[in-house]
Structure formats: C-alpha cells, structure tokens
Design an enzyme around this catalytic site. Structure first.
Site, mmCIF file in Angstrom:
data_model
loop_
_atom_site.group_PDB
_atom_site.id
_atom_site.type_symbol
_atom_site.label_atom_id
_atom_site.label_comp_id
_atom_site.label_asym_id
_atom_site.label_seq_id
_atom_site.Cartn_x
_atom_site.Cartn_y
_atom_site.Cartn_z
ATOM 1 N N ARG A 180 -8.464 -1.798 8.432
ATOM 2 C CA ARG A 180 -9.536 -0.835 8.183
ATOM 3 C C ARG A 180 -9.939 -0.120 9.460
ATOM 4 O O ARG A 180 -11.082 -0.185 9.897
ATOM 5 C CB ARG A 180 -10.737 -1.547 7.551
ATOM 6 C CG ARG A 180 -11.440 -0.638 6.562
ATOM 7 C CD ARG A 180 -12.251 -1.361 5.562
ATOM 8 N NE ARG A 180 -12.890 -0.412 4.658
ATOM 9 C CZ ARG A 180 -13.608 -0.749 3.616
ATOM 10 N NH1 ARG A 180 -13.783 -2.018 3.329
ATOM 11 N NH2 ARG A 180 -14.140 0.163 2.848
ATOM 12 N N CYS A 181 -8.972 0.575 10.036
ATOM 13 C CA CYS A 181 -9.097 1.036 11.416
ATOM 14 C C CYS A 181 -8.853 2.511 11.609
ATOM 15 O O CYS A 181 -9.091 3.030 12.698
ATOM 16 C CB CYS A 181 -8.055 0.300 12.245
ATOM 17 S SG CYS A 181 -6.390 0.598 11.593
ATOM 18 N N GLN B 41 0.827 -1.209 0.000
ATOM 19 C CA GLN B 41 0.000 0.000 0.000
ATOM 20 C C GLN B 41 0.858 1.254 0.000
ATOM 21 O O GLN B 41 0.341 2.360 -0.118
ATOM 22 C CB GLN B 41 -0.917 -0.004 1.245
ATOM 23 C CG GLN B 41 -1.870 -1.187 1.292
ATOM 24 C CD GLN B 41 -2.694 -1.264 2.568
ATOM 25 O OE1 GLN B 41 -2.867 -2.348 3.110
ATOM 26 N NE2 GLN B 41 -3.224 -0.146 3.074
ATOM 27 N N GLU C 46 -12.808 4.033 5.845
ATOM 28 C CA GLU C 46 -12.771 3.195 7.046
ATOM 29 C C GLU C 46 -13.924 3.487 8.010
ATOM 30 O O GLU C 46 -14.150 2.727 8.960
ATOM 31 C CB GLU C 46 -11.429 3.352 7.751
ATOM 32 C CG GLU C 46 -10.307 2.775 6.908
ATOM 33 C CD GLU C 46 -8.948 3.210 7.388
ATOM 34 O OE1 GLU C 46 -8.122 2.347 7.718
ATOM 35 O OE2 GLU C 46 -8.704 4.415 7.447
#
Ligand code: MCN
Ligand code: CUM
Length: 788
Positions: A372-373, A223, A742
């Site tokens: 995804r935080c 990423q 997110e």
C-alpha cells in the site's frame, strides 16, 4: 463541490450506494483460491530453509517418498533439467524458483512435496532430509557494501560487489551548493523498517494442466492476471506453454495490498508439477510462510533540508540505502527502479532537489515488495514530512504556518516539480485549512501550551502529502516491456442490461460497484443492471492489473470513454428511431431527445433494443464498445492529516487522541467506498508508525515471524478516524477523478510520528524512527535524562 447528475436509483457518481459484492461475501459465498477443488486435486507443501545463508550439500527424498500418498519431491535439480530453476523478477533481476546449491534467506523454498492431501504433504515435507553447510549471513545492508563482504550473487554475470544499482535524479552540484550556503540546514537519517502485507488470505494457487487440450489453467491470488499470463508464457514458452493456452483466473481475493503482485517461486513449482504430473496441484501458503517472505520498505534515508532563516525552503537532498534482500523483486515500472520515490520533494515550491539511491543485496527474503505504497511514495512522503517538521522545530515556527508559506499555490498547477513530475492539480492550502478547522488546531495549540506548562507531554503532528498514482502513460511506464494502459469492454444486451469487463482486479476495493457506477453515470443504465467482471484472462480485456491505486485513473477512465463511444453510436440509432438527423439529437443522462422537442425521446434501453432489432441502414448491429486507455499523465491526489497524541513520561505509553484525515482525490465515484478505503489505509498507516517492523538477529533469523510477536493493529489499537475531503478534479482524467486507495497509508505514518516527536520535544528528543513503540519512547526519555 460535486453535484450528482443521476438519481439514487441510477446510482452514478457521488452516490454512496452499498457494495454489490458484499451480499456474496457476507453470506459466505466468496470464492477464493482455496475454495477451488478440481478433479484429481493434489496438494503441494514447500520445504523451507532454517538458515539465512547455507550451502545445500544434499537433499534426501527417500523417507518422504516412502510415505503413502506422497507422489513427488521436486528439487532445484529437477527443475534445472527444464531450465526452470531460476525466473526473472518483475524488475529484471533473477530469483531462484528452487535452489540447486545455495539458500539465500531464512525460509527460502528448498524443495516441494506433492501429495494426495495437504496433511500428507506436510508429513512429507518434514521427512525430507536436507544437509546444509551454514555460512555467515550478511544482515546489515551497510556492511554488505564493505570491501571484504562476501559476494552474495556470484551467479550474476559482471556482479562484482553486493550493490544492485545506483539511481539518481536531480542536480547534485546545485543542490549541494544551495545547502552549503543556506541559513538553516536540518539533517536526519530516517529509517523505514521492513514490514509485510498481513492480508487475511495468504498467497496461493491451483494449477491445472490438461495434456489433451494442452491448456494450463491457474487459479491464482494475483492482482495482475494478464501480466502473470505473459510472464508464464515468456518463462515457460520453451517447454510448450504458449500464451493462448494459458488461462489465469484470479478469483475473489482476501486482501492484496501489493503482496499479490509478484510471482512467488511456489507458483512456478506448482505449474511445473501439474505440467509433469498431469493433475491439478494446489499450493496455499500458511500464515508463517506468509509472514516471513516478501517485505516492503527497508529504506535508510539520509535527508538534508535547507531553508532561509524565516523558513523558506530552498533545497532537499536525500541519499538512500535500500535493502532488497537477495534479489530485487520490486514490482516497479521498468524505468523507475525506485518507483515514484522522486515525489519526495512533496507539496512545497522550491527549485533544487537531488535524490539518489543505492540498492544492495543481503541474506534476507526478497524486499521491495509493495505494501500500500504507491510505488515507494510512503518512503518519499515520510522523508519530506519529517524533515519539514524538523525544520519547523529548528526555527521555532508553527509547522502549519511553515507549510502554508511553502505550499505550491493552486494557480501554479500544472506544477513542474524539481525532480521532474508534472503535478496535475491541487489546492493544498484549502485542504490543510479544512483539516485544521475540523480538528480545532488553534485550541489544541493552546491546550498544548497549558499542558507543557504543567510538565505534561502532548503533541500535534501534521502531514500534508502529495501522492502520485495512475501508472501510467505508455511512453514512460511499462512492466517487463508491457505498457501500463488499462482497459474496459462493455456489452449492452438487447434488454438494456449490461456486462462490463476490465483488465484490473479488485482485492476488496469494491470495483464491482464503482465501475458499474461510472457506467451508470455515463449511460444512465442503473448500476444494479450492470455486471462487472474482472480477473479471468480468457474473458477480460488485457490490462496491467490493480496496484499503485491505478484502477480509477486508468481502467475507470477507460470505462468512461468506452461508454462515450457507445453513446455516440446510440445517437445514430436514436436519430433513426425518432426520424430526425443525428445533429438534432441531444443527450441527457439515460435518454436521447430531439433538440427543442424534449417530449420526443428514446431511452438508452430503447436504443439498446433497437441495436439488435431495428438497426439503421449501414450501421453495425450490436451495442458494445471497448477502450484501452493510455493516460496522458499521472494523477496527483493530496491530503492533510493531523494527529493529536499524549505521551506518558513514566512509561512511554502513547495515546492517540484525535486523527483527522482530509483527502483530495478529485471527483469521487462512491464517497462511502472512498471513506472505507481511507479507514483501512489509515489503520495500515498506524501499523508501521507504532507497531509493525520485522527484525532480524545477526544470523539472519527473523525474530518476529508469527502474529504473536508481530503486532497487526486491530480495532482495539485503532483510533476513531475522522475523515473528510476537498475536491480538486484532475484536469486530464475524463471523470476528473484521481486514485485514493493508498493515500492514507502514505500520509498517516509521518503525521503520527510528527505528533509523538512533538510531544516529547520538550525533553530534547528530536527524532524517532518508526515503529515508535512505548519502549522506544521510554528509552529515548531515559537517554535524555541520563544526559541531563
Ligand atoms: N474511488 C472512488 N473515487 C475516487 C477514487 C477511488 O470512488 N476518486 C474508489 C474506486 O472506484 C475503487 C476504490 O475507491 O472502488 C479504490 O480505487 P483506486 O484508488 O483507483 O485504487 P485501486 O482500485 O487501484 O486499488 C488499489 C489499491 C492498492 S494499490 C492497495 S495496495 C490496496 C488498496 O487499493 N489494497 C487493498 N486498498 C485495498 N482495499 C482492500 N479492501 N483490499 C486490498 O487488498
Ligand atoms: Cu504499493 S501496494 Mo498496491 O500498489 O498494490
């Protein structure tokens, strides 16, 4: 409401145009790491530890090397000769690339087998003989802090116990005092379990070193390609890999979700292997390897919320124990070891708060990996949103009303939170009202009262969260010292078509479409005429990558500003073409015209052509612009989620009847893509709320390391998601946009947990930790019955 400025053909902001990248994916032409096949391709497979904690007495390579096609077995001792057996984590802890004497968690990489094909490499890995001396693993993070607990990281200088660090924020004394004197205090220990990123594509790399050009090319499921290039240069500079000779290419990615931010040991081994052997080495993680390595969450949070007897919130305190496994591999900004956790004061207006956290080592895979935080916002939001509901239950007040009475009001923005954030904008009241109206809150309240009278269990759960995304302003935000700006570079070609490149990297978020839409909005060039390119460090401008929902807040802003720079240059060219002075030129999406004489105009395409063919005297030729955007603040999206459930008393079965999600991410670039992001994110929110959670036995064995016993929700488990939005633009973002990706994963778990707990509240149950499975509900019900 947002009004589109461009036509559907131009496709600027607000148009739900279809994703440009999808033709490629739908036709099977996506290009993933495993699709790369280089001349002389070799394959690597890792030998992994069956024990959670063991001494390595010996590694015997002989039988493996005797297999036809096995070229090498690389151990920690081999890497130690080049000082490559340890590497830094993104948070400046240290992690083994390969061990020389001790393994620290089950499934840790022990050594690597390189072979001419993957099957042979697997046979080779099975033939390696490792002699272990198992030791008693430390599994419980609370026991890791006992005085007599063995020291897990003696390799770290000055490390005397298993505590990694202590962190705190806020005024402890004042918060304690307010709590001590409050009318009402609710307390709870809330656990957010270990979960992992079950992306469809696992991690992998294909590393290729050319001895003649001394160039290292690594195809990598990352990423953050630029950051990885810099890390490789810093770690392997001493063996001659210098940054201009390193090229990281992040091709199509089949889901990142945070799991593709870290540098995994196998990447380093593959790079070392190609460097030594001179042929390309590919490593593709298998499903089980993916499942048992690298975890998110694992926070044990002791929460206290104080309020007046009418429910005016006065103070919040949270003390957390964080299980990081054997190394802290969190991908957080350096000054924020707990990420953005201090957003835990939530959407409510009160003065006093205190948060502290102790991070500990245990014999588990490196934790702290994101999922995804938004950098620990999932944990923070769960803490405050559960506690607000607990307070509502305690004083018997409607949880929606309690929230309305405590919300930060829209006139209070920018709002300075007690733990130091400056919330940019929001209208929390409007967002919750919209959610309540959409779901029919009052009717459900009535229905619930009727059902309860009949002894049936029905629950309504609310979550009104504030997110914090867009890291970040360089004065506060860096990873390994590199400031967290992001970038855009635009080239408009003579025929008016364009190529734009970014420092971020889409893993499925649709950047090829939405960045083109931003440029269409700013330049009036149709989005279909703009190619978007990301992920190749040899061509893309430097940027810190895609995670923490930062692409829109950072690179999206860079795109807008770079486009505005082009527009300014275009004005000079238009003035030249129209033979008027620059001051007499006005801009309207897609064209320049003479003030007061709109019929005299030049399109952006005319201007682009002139930039190469008819340049005004003294002006630089070409039509290109670059911008590196350093955001002045983070963006603070928010949302109001409401969930309705029914629970069957006899079995504990949970039926999610409705789920409404209203998100506010400011101005929206592509409503369809945002809706898609929200659907996916909500599904990844119901996952930890009801299904997912990694469990260990006392020896440190992972109990659910396959998809047979780790339940990843599919369409079957997912309710029908009902979505909507309110729009409060970010005042400091050039497009008024905030990140969104997110938010749903942050907001959904507490809404679901609150609903289930509300359903079983009449039985006397006051809290349940996620994942809330039917078995857990059933047991809690039995325990209540036993008490009665
Ligand atoms: N968007 C928009 N309008 C806004 C905000 C966003 O149209 N106001 C669009 C953006 O243009 C972009 C998408 O929504 O196409 C997400 O944008 P943003 O919120 O800026 O988030 P990022 O692009 O930085 O994505 C990162 C985020 C993270 S951190 C995780 S984890 C996650 C997520 O994205 N991983 C994903 N969503 C994912 N979706 C897919 N398919 N795959 C992943 O791995
Ligand atoms: Cu927190 S997971 Mo995303 O930031 O890549």
């Amino acid at each position: 409401m947002f009004k589109c400025k461009t036509s559907a053909e131009v496709g600027g902001m607000g148009h739900s145009v279809k994703r440009k990248e999808d033709a490629r994916f739908l036709h099977g032409k996506g290009n993933y790491v495993d699709d790369t096949k280089l001349p002389g391709q070799l394959h690597m497979v890792m030998v992994r530890s069956p024990y959670a904690y063991a001494k390595i007495k010996s590694i015997n390579k002989e039988k493996a090397l005797a297999i036809d096609g096995v070229l090498a077995v690389i151990t920690g001792e081999d890497l130690a000769q080049y000082n490559l057996h340890w590497m830094p984590t993104l948070l400046s802890d240290t992690q083994m690339v390969l061990p020389t004497d001790t393994v620290m968690h089950q499934s840790q990489e022990v050594c690597a087998v390189i072979a001419t094909d993957r099957y042979v490499a697997v046979d080779g890995a099975e033939a390696v003989e490792v002699d272990y001396e198992p030791m008693q693993a430390i599994v419980d993070p609370f026991k890791a802090l006992d005085d007599d607990a063995p020291l897990l990281r003696p390799d770290k200088e000055g490390q005397e116990d298993n505590q990694i660090y202590h962190w705190e924020r806020g005024d402890r004394a004042k918060t304690d005092e307010v709590i001590a004197n409050a009318d009402v205090v609710v307390k709870e220990r809330i656990y957010l379990p270990r979960i992992h990123v079950a992306s469809i594509e696992t991690c992998g790399c294909n590393a290729s070193y050319d001895k003649d050009t001394q160039k290292l090319t690594v195809y990598l499921t990352t990423q953050a390609p630029h950051a990885i290039r810099t890390v490789v240069a810093l770690v392997a500079g001493h063996v001659g890999l210098s940054e201009e000779k390193i090229r990281i290419i992040s091709p199509d990615i089949g889901g990142g979700f945070g799991g593709k931010v870290p540098v995994y040991p196998a990447y380093v081994v593959a790079i070392a292997a190609t460097f030594l052997i001179g042929k390309p080495v590919k490593w593709i993680e298998d499903r089980s390897e993916n499942l048992v390595n690298g975890f998110a969450r694992d926070y044990h949070m002791d929460c206290e919320l104080a309020a007046t007897k009418d429910g005016k919130i006065q103070a919040f305190k949270v003390s957390t124990l964080a299980d990081h496994g054997y190394t802290d591999s969190s991908a957080n900004p350096s000054k924020y070891p707990t990420g953005m956790f201090s957003i835990c004061t939530g959407s409510y207006d009160y003065e006093h708060a205190f948060a502290e956290l102790d991070a500990v080592y245990t014999n588990k895979a490196p934790g702290g990996v994101a999922y995804r935080c938004s950098f620990r916002v999932t944990e923070a939001v769960h803490a405050i949103e559960r506690m607000v509901d607990k307070l509502a239950a305690e004083i018997d007040k409607d949880p929606a009303l309690l929230r309305f009475e405590n919300f930060i009001k829209k006139e209070q923005f920018p709002y300075e939170s007690p733990l130091g954030w400056s919330y940019d904008s929001g209208d929390y009241k409007a967002t919750l009202e919209k959610a309540m109206e959409m779901i029919g809150y009052d009717d459900y309240k009535k229905e619930q009262a009727e059902k309860r009278a009949q002894g049936k269990l029905m629950g309504i759960g609310i979550c009104t969260f504030t997110e914090v995304v867009g890291a970040g302003p360089s004065k506060d935000f860096d990873i390994l010292g590199i400031a967290m700006f992001d970038s855009a570079e635009i080239r408009v070609h003579p025929t008016g078509k364009a190529l734009a490149r970014f420092g971020t990297k889409s893993q499925g978020q649709g950047h090829e479409t939405t960045y083109a839409q931003i440029l269409a909005e700013e330049l009036g060039i149709p989005y279909t005429d703009i190619e978007i390119d990301e992920g190749d460090t040899d061509t893309a401008p430097y940027g810190l990558g895609t995670y923490a929902s930062r692409s829109t807040p950072t690179a999206g802003a860079a795109a807008a500003i770079a486009a505005r720079k082009l527009r300014d240059k275009g004005k000079k060219i238009a003035a030249h073409l129209l033979e008027v002075s620059e001051e007499d030129i006005e801009w309207e999406v897609g064209k320049y015209f003479v003030k007061g004489a709109p019929e005299k105009s030049k399109t952006i395409q005319d201007v682009a052509f002139a930039a190469y063919t008819n340049i005004p005297p003294g002006l630089e030729p070409g039509f290109e612009a670059t911008h590196y955007y350093d955001p002045p603040n983070l963006t603070f999206p928010n949302g109001a989620y409401i969930c309705v459930v029914e629970v069957e008393e006899e079995t504990g079965a949970i039926d999610v009847k409705r789920f409404v999600a209203i998100d506010d991410c400011g101005n929206i670039i592509n409503p369809m893509i945002v809706e898609g992001q929200v659907h996916g994110g909500l599904t990844q929110g119901i996952a930890p709320a009801m299904y997912e959670g990694i469990e260990y036995d006392d020896e440190g064995n992972v109990l659910n390391g396959t998809l047979m016993d780790y339940l990843v929700p599919t369409a079957v488990e997912s309710p029908h998601w009902e979505t909507g939005h309110t729009i409060t633009p970010s005042p400091h973002h050039p497009l008024g946009a905030k990140g969104v990706a997110e938010s749903p994963t942050v907001g959904a778990p507490p809404a679901i947990a609150n609903a289930i707990i509300d359903a079983v509240a009449p039985l006397g149950i006051k809290h349940l930790d996620i994942p809330i499975t039917p078995a857990k509900v059933w047991e809690a019900i039995q325990a209540q019955k036993a008490k009665a």
